[in-house]
Design a protein around this motif. Structure first.
Motif, PDB file in Angstrom:
ATOM      1  N   LEU A  77       0.849  -1.191   0.000  1.00 58.29           N
ATOM      2  CA  LEU A  77       0.000   0.000   0.000  1.00 58.29           C
ATOM      3  C   LEU A  77       0.884   1.241   0.000  1.00 58.29           C
ATOM      4  CD1 LEU A  77      -2.897   1.265   0.323  1.00 58.29           C
ATOM      5  CD2 LEU A  77      -2.406   1.310   2.789  1.00 58.29           C
ATOM      6  N   VAL A  78       0.605   2.145  -0.909  1.00 51.47           N
ATOM      7  CA  VAL A  78       1.316   3.411  -0.961  1.00 51.47           C
ATOM      8  C   VAL A  78       0.342   4.526  -0.618  1.00 51.47           C
ATOM      9  CG1 VAL A  78       2.673   5.006  -2.355  1.00 51.47           C
ATOM     10  CG2 VAL A  78       2.869   2.536  -2.746  1.00 51.47           C
ATOM     11  N   ILE A  79       0.708   5.304   0.387  1.00 54.29           N
ATOM     12  CA  ILE A  79      -0.095   6.471   0.767  1.00 54.29           C
ATOM     13  C   ILE A  79       0.706   7.702   0.377  1.00 54.29           C
ATOM     14  CG2 ILE A  79      -1.299   7.691   2.609  1.00 54.29           C
ATOM     15  CD1 ILE A  79      -1.280   5.113   4.239  1.00 54.29           C
ATOM     16  N   SER A  80       0.143   8.512  -0.482  1.00 55.67           N
ATOM     17  CA  SER A  80       0.842   9.722  -0.908  1.00 55.67           C
ATOM     18  C   SER A  80       0.401  10.903  -0.036  1.00 55.67           C
ATOM     19  CB  SER A  80       0.541  10.026  -2.370  1.00 55.67           C
ATOM     20  OG  SER A  80      -0.841  10.279  -2.537  1.00 55.67           O
ATOM     21  N   ALA A  81       1.279  11.882   0.081  1.00 52.14           N
ATOM     22  CA  ALA A  81       0.951  13.110   0.810  1.00 52.14           C
ATOM     23  C   ALA A  81       0.300  12.814   2.159  1.00 52.14           C
ATOM     24  CB  ALA A  81       0.044  14.005  -0.044  1.00 52.14           C
ATOM     25  N   SER A  82       1.035  12.135   3.023  1.00 55.79           N
ATOM     26  CA  SER A  82       0.492  11.688   4.309  1.00 55.79           C
ATOM     27  C   SER A  82      -0.092  12.847   5.114  1.00 55.79           C
ATOM     28  CB  SER A  82       1.585  11.001   5.130  1.00 55.79           C
ATOM     29  OG  SER A  82       2.042   9.840   4.483  1.00 55.79           O
ATOM     30  N   GLN A  83      -1.165  12.528   5.823  1.00 55.67           N
ATOM     31  CA  GLN A  83      -1.831  13.501   6.690  1.00 55.67           C
ATOM     32  C   GLN A  83      -1.867  12.954   8.113  1.00 55.67           C
ATOM     33  OE1 GLN A  83      -5.719  13.819   4.925  1.00 55.67           O
ATOM     34  NE2 GLN A  83      -4.950  14.768   3.031  1.00 55.67           N
ATOM     35  N   LEU A  84      -2.015  13.852   9.074  1.00 54.59           N
ATOM     36  CA  LEU A  84      -2.050  13.408  10.471  1.00 54.59           C
ATOM     37  C   LEU A  84      -3.158  12.378  10.695  1.00 54.59           C
ATOM     38  CD1 LEU A  84      -1.446  16.775  12.344  1.00 54.59           C
ATOM     39  CD2 LEU A  84       0.209  14.969  11.867  1.00 54.59           C
ATOM     40  N   GLY A  85      -4.244  12.534   9.966  1.00 58.90           N
ATOM     41  CA  GLY A  85      -5.365  11.604  10.100  1.00 58.90           C
ATOM     42  C   GLY A  85      -5.094  10.221   9.544  1.00 58.90           C
ATOM     43  N   ASP A  86      -3.956  10.053   8.889  1.00 55.65           N
ATOM     44  CA  ASP A  86      -3.588   8.722   8.392  1.00 55.65           C
ATOM     45  C   ASP A  86      -2.977   7.858   9.487  1.00 55.65           C
ATOM     46  OD1 ASP A  86      -2.428  10.118   5.233  1.00 55.65           O
ATOM     47  OD2 ASP A  86      -4.423   9.397   5.814  1.00 55.65           O
ATOM     48  N   SER A  87      -2.678   8.444  10.615  1.00 59.44           N
ATOM     49  CA  SER A  87      -2.134   7.660  11.729  1.00 59.44           C
ATOM     50  C   SER A  87      -3.156   6.626  12.161  1.00 59.44           C
ATOM     51  CB  SER A  87      -1.787   8.578  12.910  1.00 59.44           C
ATOM     52  OG  SER A  87      -0.748   9.459  12.575  1.00 59.44           O
ATOM     53  N   ALA A  88      -2.788   5.363  12.052  1.00 58.49           N
ATOM     54  CA  ALA A  88      -3.728   4.270  12.306  1.00 58.49           C
ATOM     55  C   ALA A  88      -3.003   2.952  12.137  1.00 58.49           C
ATOM     56  CB  ALA A  88      -4.905   4.326  11.331  1.00 58.49           C
ATOM     57  N   MET A  89      -3.730   1.868  12.409  1.00 56.26           N
ATOM     58  CA  MET A  89      -3.239   0.519  12.092  1.00 56.26           C
ATOM     59  C   MET A  89      -3.766   0.165  10.705  1.00 56.26           C
ATOM     60  SD  MET A  89      -1.560  -2.150  13.232  1.00 56.26           S
ATOM     61  CE  MET A  89      -1.632  -2.435  14.997  1.00 56.26           C
ATOM     62  N   TYR A  90      -2.907  -0.440   9.902  1.00 57.57           N
ATOM     63  CA  TYR A  90      -3.292  -0.819   8.545  1.00 57.57           C
ATOM     64  C   TYR A  90      -3.137  -2.327   8.383  1.00 57.57           C
ATOM     65  CZ  TYR A  90      -3.365   4.078   7.316  1.00 57.57           C
ATOM     66  OH  TYR A  90      -3.680   5.417   7.253  1.00 57.57           O
ATOM     67  N   PHE A  91      -4.201  -2.936   7.874  1.00 62.12           N
ATOM     68  CA  PHE A  91      -4.213  -4.386   7.676  1.00 62.12           C
ATOM     69  C   PHE A  91      -4.328  -4.735   6.203  1.00 62.12           C
ATOM     70  CE2 PHE A  91      -4.419  -5.912  11.962  1.00 62.12           C
ATOM     71  CZ  PHE A  91      -5.093  -4.940  12.673  1.00 62.12           C
ATOM     72  N   CYS A  92      -3.514  -5.670   5.799  1.00 57.02           N
ATOM     73  CA  CYS A  92      -3.609  -6.277   4.484  1.00 57.02           C
ATOM     74  C   CYS A  92      -4.398  -7.577   4.642  1.00 57.02           C
ATOM     75  CB  CYS A  92      -2.206  -6.562   3.952  1.00 57.02           C
ATOM     76  SG  CYS A  92      -2.138  -7.320   2.324  1.00 57.02           S
ATOM     77  N   ALA A  93      -5.237  -7.890   3.669  1.00 63.21           N
ATOM     78  CA  ALA A  93      -6.050  -9.100   3.757  1.00 63.21           C
ATOM     79  C   ALA A  93      -6.234  -9.705   2.379  1.00 63.21           C
ATOM     80  CB  ALA A  93      -7.418  -8.792   4.378  1.00 63.21           C
ATOM     81  N   MET A  94      -6.493 -10.998   2.352  1.00 63.12           N
ATOM     82  CA  MET A  94      -6.685 -11.713   1.093  1.00 63.12           C
ATOM     83  C   MET A  94      -7.950 -12.556   1.160  1.00 63.12           C
ATOM     84  SD  MET A  94      -4.046 -14.243  -0.904  1.00 63.12           S
ATOM     85  CE  MET A  94      -3.785 -15.267   0.526  1.00 63.12           C
ATOM     86  N   SER A  95      -8.685 -12.559   0.062  1.00 53.42           N
ATOM     87  CA  SER A  95      -9.867 -13.407  -0.030  1.00 53.42           C
ATOM     88  C   SER A  95      -9.741 -14.301  -1.244  1.00 53.42           C
ATOM     89  CB  SER A  95     -11.131 -12.564  -0.161  1.00 53.42           C
ATOM     90  OG  SER A  95     -11.198 -11.967  -1.442  1.00 53.42           O
ATOM     91  N   GLN A  96     -10.471 -15.383  -1.215  1.00 54.54           N
ATOM     92  CA  GLN A  96     -10.556 -16.261  -2.365  1.00 54.54           C
ATOM     93  C   GLN A  96     -12.018 -16.470  -2.688  1.00 54.54           C
ATOM     94  OE1 GLN A  96      -8.231 -19.634  -1.075  1.00 54.54           O
ATOM     95  NE2 GLN A  96      -6.511 -18.965  -2.328  1.00 54.54           N
ATOM     96  N   PRO A  97     -12.419 -16.193  -3.915  1.00 55.53           N
ATOM     97  CA  PRO A  97     -13.815 -16.374  -4.304  1.00 55.53           C
ATOM     98  C   PRO A  97     -14.271 -17.802  -4.074  1.00 55.53           C
ATOM     99  CG  PRO A  97     -12.619 -15.176  -5.993  1.00 55.53           C
ATOM    100  CD  PRO A  97     -11.610 -15.665  -5.004  1.00 55.53           C
ATOM    101  N   GLY A  98     -15.529 -17.946  -3.763  1.00 54.17           N
ATOM    102  CA  GLY A  98     -16.063 -19.258  -3.462  1.00 54.17           C
ATOM    103  C   GLY A  98     -15.887 -19.570  -1.991  1.00 54.17           C
TER     104      GLY A  98
END
Lengths: 115, 114
Positions: A77-98
């Motif tokens: 994940l690329v976040i451009s022009a970071s803002q103070l409100g971007d401070s957080a926990m970020y989760f990556c997730a994967m799904s599989q159809p079906g």
């Protein structure tokens, strides 16, 4: 079995700078989806961006873009022009159809945006 | 539009007590999920449902039961709570249509078992 790996427990970035949050995945299924969610200190899960395994172009949503490298099994994940409100926990997730489109989550990256 | 709601928001239980967490969605979604979130471990799937009257086990189902008697509701039950079940519980729902199966999350329930 699916697995998501986020190797950065914590990251710091200066306001207005860009930041990349790493995510690698492991699956033997050719069809899957990759998601990024944001969890601020208030606790809710906020959907940011999605990339399908067959999508030819990298996904973008405003200041968020997903750097999808299929051969390397990475979905950063690329976040451009970071803002103070971007401070957080970020989760990556994967799904599989079906089978209910279940999500497998990584352990998350805590991002802190500094002045 | 309420989206996904969870009841209650907070709960403290004593070991051995039972309780039910209620999840409701108003988006007519077919799929619903229960996750738990523990520090340093991300979200882990407890149980899920692909439609009314169906349920299936996820990654960490032990100690929990679920029911989906109505399409819009998904209940998570703890029959005999244990301190290891202290966690934040999230419900989510998604549509089975379209190429992107984004899951919509509720606000979470913080459960403490003493």
């Amino acid at each position: 079995a699916q697995k998501i790996t986020q190797t950065q427990p914590g990251m710091f970035v200066q306001e207005k700078e860009a930041v990349t949050l790493d995510c690698t995945y492991d699956t033997s299924d050719p069809s899957y989806g990759l998601f990024w969610y944001k969890q601020p200190s208030s606790g809710e899960m906020i959907f940011l961006i999605y990339q399908g395994s067959y999508d030819q172009q990298n996904a973008t949503e405003g200041r968020y873009s997903l750097n999808f490298q299929k051969a390397r099994k990475s979905a950063n994940l690329v976040i451009s022009a970071s803002q103070l409100g971007d401070s957080a926990m970020y989760f990556c997730a994967m799904s599989q159809p079906g089978g209910g489109n279940k999500l497998t989550f990584g352990t998350g990256t805590q991002l802190k945006v500094e002045l | 539009n309420a989206g996904v709601t969870q009841t209650p928001k907070f709960r403290v239980l004593k070991t051995g007590q039972s309780m039910t967490l209620l999840c409701a969605q108003d988006m007519n979604h077919e799929y619903m999920y229960w996750y738990r979130q523990d520090p340093g471990m991300g979200l882990r799937l407890i149980h899920y449902s692909v439609g009314e009257g169906t349920t299936a086990k996820g990654e960490v189902p032990d100690g929990y039961n679920v029911s989906r008697l109505k399409k819009q509701n998904f209940l998570l039950g703890l029959e005999s709570a244990a301190p290891s079940q202290t966690s934040v519980y999230f419900c989510a729902s998604s549509s089975k249509r379209g190429p992107m199966y984004e899951q919509y999350f509720g606000p979470g329930t913080r459960l403490t078992v003493t």
